[in-house]
Design an enzyme around this catalytic site. Sequence first.
Site, PDB file in Angstrom:
ATOM      1  N   GLY A  66    -117.552  27.561 -41.697  1.00 53.51           N
ATOM      2  CA  GLY A  66    -118.049  28.180 -40.591  1.00 53.51           C
ATOM      3  C   GLY A  66    -116.907  28.474 -39.631  1.00 53.51           C
ATOM      4  O   GLY A  66    -116.953  28.288 -38.383  1.00 53.51           O
TER       5      GLY A  66
ATOM      6  N   LYS B  95    -121.592  19.263 -53.289  1.00 53.63           N
ATOM      7  CA  LYS B  95    -121.760  18.211 -52.587  1.00 53.63           C
ATOM      8  C   LYS B  95    -122.575  17.090 -52.773  1.00 53.63           C
ATOM      9  O   LYS B  95    -123.591  17.282 -53.680  1.00 53.63           O
ATOM     10  CB  LYS B  95    -122.056  18.473 -51.048  1.00 53.63           C
ATOM     11  CG  LYS B  95    -120.958  19.544 -50.571  1.00 53.63           C
ATOM     12  CD  LYS B  95    -121.288  20.115 -48.952  1.00 53.63           C
ATOM     13  CE  LYS B  95    -120.453  21.071 -48.776  1.00 53.63           C
ATOM     14  NZ  LYS B  95    -120.634  22.472 -49.461  1.00 53.63           N
TER      15      LYS B  95
ATOM     16  N   TYR C 153    -128.466  22.953 -49.155  1.00 50.93           N
ATOM     17  CA  TYR C 153    -128.589  24.246 -48.833  1.00 50.93           C
ATOM     18  C   TYR C 153    -129.791  25.081 -49.447  1.00 50.93           C
ATOM     19  O   TYR C 153    -129.938  25.519 -50.611  1.00 50.93           O
ATOM     20  CB  TYR C 153    -127.403  25.371 -49.091  1.00 50.93           C
ATOM     21  CG  TYR C 153    -126.033  24.647 -48.562  1.00 50.93           C
ATOM     22  CD1 TYR C 153    -125.970  24.020 -47.361  1.00 50.93           C
ATOM     23  CD2 TYR C 153    -124.832  25.295 -49.130  1.00 50.93           C
ATOM     24  CE1 TYR C 153    -124.735  23.788 -46.875  1.00 50.93           C
ATOM     25  CE2 TYR C 153    -123.673  24.823 -48.676  1.00 50.93           C
ATOM     26  CZ  TYR C 153    -123.694  24.195 -47.364  1.00 50.93           C
ATOM     27  OH  TYR C 153    -122.407  23.891 -47.030  1.00 50.93           O
TER      28      TYR C 153
ATOM     29  N   ASP D 208    -117.951  27.581 -52.667  1.00 49.64           N
ATOM     30  CA  ASP D 208    -118.590  26.318 -52.063  1.00 49.64           C
ATOM     31  C   ASP D 208    -120.102  26.241 -51.870  1.00 49.64           C
ATOM     32  O   ASP D 208    -120.671  27.090 -51.461  1.00 49.64           O
ATOM     33  CB  ASP D 208    -117.941  25.885 -50.852  1.00 49.64           C
ATOM     34  CG  ASP D 208    -118.574  24.540 -50.418  1.00 49.64           C
ATOM     35  OD1 ASP D 208    -118.015  23.608 -50.779  1.00 49.64           O
ATOM     36  OD2 ASP D 208    -119.141  24.646 -49.179  1.00 49.64           O
TER      37      ASP D 208
END
Length: 334
Positions: free
Chosen positions: A232, A77, A51, A46
């Site tokens: 997370g 994304k 990022y 992912d």
Amino acid sequence: MSIKDILPSKLGFGAAPLGNMFRDIPQQEALATVQAAWDDGIRYFDNAPFYGAGLAELRMGEALAGKPRGEYVISTKVGRVILDEIEEVSPAGRGEVFKHGRPNKVVNDYSSDATLRSIEDSLKRLRTDHIEIAFVHDLAQDFWGDQWLGKFEEARTGAFKVLDRLRDEGVIKGWGLGVNRVEPIELLLELDEPRPDVFLLAGRYTLLDHEHALQRVMPMVAERGLGIVVGGPYSSGALVGGPNFDYAPITPAIRDKVAHIKSIADRFGVSMKAAGLQFSLANPAVAAVIPGASQPSRIAEDRAALTETVSPDFWNELREAGLVSPAAPLPGIS
């Protein structure tokens, strides 16, 4: 096809650390970490343009170059477009979390055109001709306040429709939201159209923070036969002794909760990583967990945590101590 059929396994790789999340990670260390994940058998990766302002995608593209494309799944994304223009780090941009990333300007844009451009740019950085899953990123960031509803409406008329079409045309296999708040997921699931397939929920279905997601999101997702990817799972590292929780410095209350859980885990010989991963995966709505890693050794730790034997008595004691919700599914406990 169910999203659980698209994802190759329960354990994936979260690429946020590759974008220099919290620290400046050497290039070779980042590439070696992706290689360690591949060698371990991980085949779901992912990523996101956000990022490190494209850094994580660039590094992953380099690390996976030459690997058989049909053997792995990529999600990335939309909602952030990375420009050639340089910007200063600010709380409303990349903030402290990615201050060591690339200095490129990041623009929030959930329109149709921006969605298509974002995917095109990601394909170039990732060195691939397709992605399997697209997540609409961060529709409810705290710094937007109540304005997130306007962002949601922009996405509803833009990104959602584009991704619905791309999925129906077979360009992607699925789409959904990639968020760290439950409200946008609830709102989208209340709509008749569009039709998402999967959600990435970061930090909200973990051992340290799961109550809100349990109330509505997990049942709604399960009832519709969709899936949740848990991002997370270690709560920005707080669960495993790190200094951050939910992308910010850990609070005394969370530190005390971690210490309480660890004292019970130590008595049962349970690693904190095993407690975190296995808790998240016990919910039937969860399709996969994607812990982040920036060092090759972390991959082996995650794999070991996934298969570690944990006594039901450990989970029962956590519940009796009020450290997990009474409504939370627990491994091996009916």
